[in-house]
Design a protein around this motif. Structure first.
Motif, short mmCIF file in Angstrom:
data_model
loop_
_atom_site.label_atom_id
_atom_site.label_comp_id
_atom_site.label_asym_id
_atom_site.label_seq_id
_atom_site.Cartn_x
_atom_site.Cartn_y
_atom_site.Cartn_z
N THR B 21 -8.78 -9.52 0.49
CA THR B 21 -8.23 -8.94 1.54
C THR B 21 -8.32 -7.81 1.64
O THR B 21 -8.02 -6.98 0.28
N TYR B 22 -8.63 -6.85 2.33
CA TYR B 22 -8.64 -5.39 2.85
C TYR B 22 -7.63 -5.29 3.90
O TYR B 22 -7.48 -5.44 5.03
N CYS B 23 -6.75 -3.81 3.25
CA CYS B 23 -5.83 -3.26 5.01
C CYS B 23 -6.47 -1.68 5.04
O CYS B 23 -6.66 -1.23 3.80
N ASN B 24 -6.00 -1.37 6.27
CA ASN B 24 -6.30 -0.24 6.38
C ASN B 24 -5.72 0.33 7.45
O ASN B 24 -5.06 -0.50 8.85
N SER B 25 -5.26 1.62 6.97
CA SER B 25 -3.84 2.49 7.95
C SER B 25 -4.41 3.49 9.08
O SER B 25 -5.34 4.48 8.17
N LYS B 70 -4.53 5.46 2.47
CA LYS B 70 -4.92 4.80 3.87
C LYS B 70 -5.18 3.74 3.65
O LYS B 70 -5.03 2.95 4.75
N ASN B 71 -5.70 3.30 2.60
CA ASN B 71 -6.92 1.74 2.18
C ASN B 71 -6.20 1.24 1.29
O ASN B 71 -5.58 2.14 0.26
N CYS B 89 0.01 -6.98 3.98
CA CYS B 89 0.10 -6.24 3.55
C CYS B 89 0.85 -4.73 4.88
O CYS B 89 1.03 -5.54 5.59
N ALA B 90 1.72 -4.27 3.87
CA ALA B 90 2.92 -3.61 4.99
C ALA B 90 2.59 -2.02 4.12
O ALA B 90 2.74 -1.38 3.11
N GLY B 91 2.37 -0.90 5.17
CA GLY B 91 2.29 0.10 5.82
C GLY B 91 3.45 1.11 5.26
O GLY B 91 4.15 0.97 6.46
#
Lengths: 115, 109
Positions: B21-25, B70-71, B89-91
């Motif tokens: 799973t991928y997360c991007n800010s 950022k990711n 995810c939580a940035g």
């Protein structure tokens, strides 16, 4: 204790009624956070406290929502004149610091249903 | 404002397979945290990544923080039925934690 205690677990209110939710953070945790989780998993940040002081309230719909963390009392989140769209699970979390290396500890949540 | 995007929204996995799973800010983050929420439960903290390019492992879970902070990604190997749940995810930026929409994982035995 080592858990964040939220009460009640479930709350049903008629539209226009008041709802009050409570949260006892972990002892020694200075920060308390309130999040609203709606149907599609989305977490919306509402407000955070550092001890009894508001730390960040940028997520609060101020016209109907208010929150407090007073010394020697559970923190509370109050919704005046509830609306159908307020139906959600409200999570409280606490943390020793921000940003904390151990993350946030979440309570089990209060499921609010507005009918 | 800060936005954290997470994909995929749903992941249906055969037991024993791997997935990511991928997360991007949209903005550079101070750190990124990962949480797991079981159906009907509350988010449980898994890990925090702070340094650019950081990689951390917890048994079958591998977490990575991008060079630009950022990711991030979470890779699970040899999926088990106990991995069922939603992974968020939580940035963290400016003392505020912003959650992604989560990846809901179901496992076929």
């Amino acid at each position: 204790g080592e858990e964040v205690a939220q009460t009640p677990k479930h709350l049903v209110r008629g539209e226009g009624q008041k709802a009050k939710l409570y949260c006892a953070p972990i002892k020694g945790h200075s920060y308390v956070f309130w999040y609203q989780q709606v149907l599609k998993n989305e977490f919306k940040f509402l407000i955070s406290f550092q001890n009894e002081n508001v730390f960040d309230e940028t997520g609060m719909p101020k016209e109907r929502f208010s929150a407090k963390c007073l010394p020697n009392s559970p923190c509370s989140l109050e919704i005046q004149a509830t609306k159908l769209e307020d139906s959600a699970v409200y999570f409280c979390a606490s943390s020793q610091s921000v940003p904390g290396e151990y993350g946030y500890t979440f309570g089990s949540g209060t499921r609010l249903t507005v009918v | 404002g800060q936005q954290v995007m997470q994909i995929p929204q749903y992941q249906h996995v055969q037991e024993g397979e791997d997935f990511t799973t991928y997360c991007n800010s949209s903005t550079t983050l101070s750190n990124i945290q990962w949480y797991k929420q079981r159906p009907g439960g509350h988010p449980v903290f898994l890990i925090q990544l702070v340094k650019s390019g950081e990689v951390k492992k917890q048994k079958r879970l591998t977490f990575q923080f991008g060079e630009a902070k950022k990711n991030s990604s979470l890779h699970i190997t040899a999926t088990q039925t106990t991995d069922v749940g939603t992974y968020f995810c939580a940035g963290h930026r400016d003392y505020k934690l912003s959650f992604g929409a989560g990846t809901t994982v179901t496992v076929r035995a």
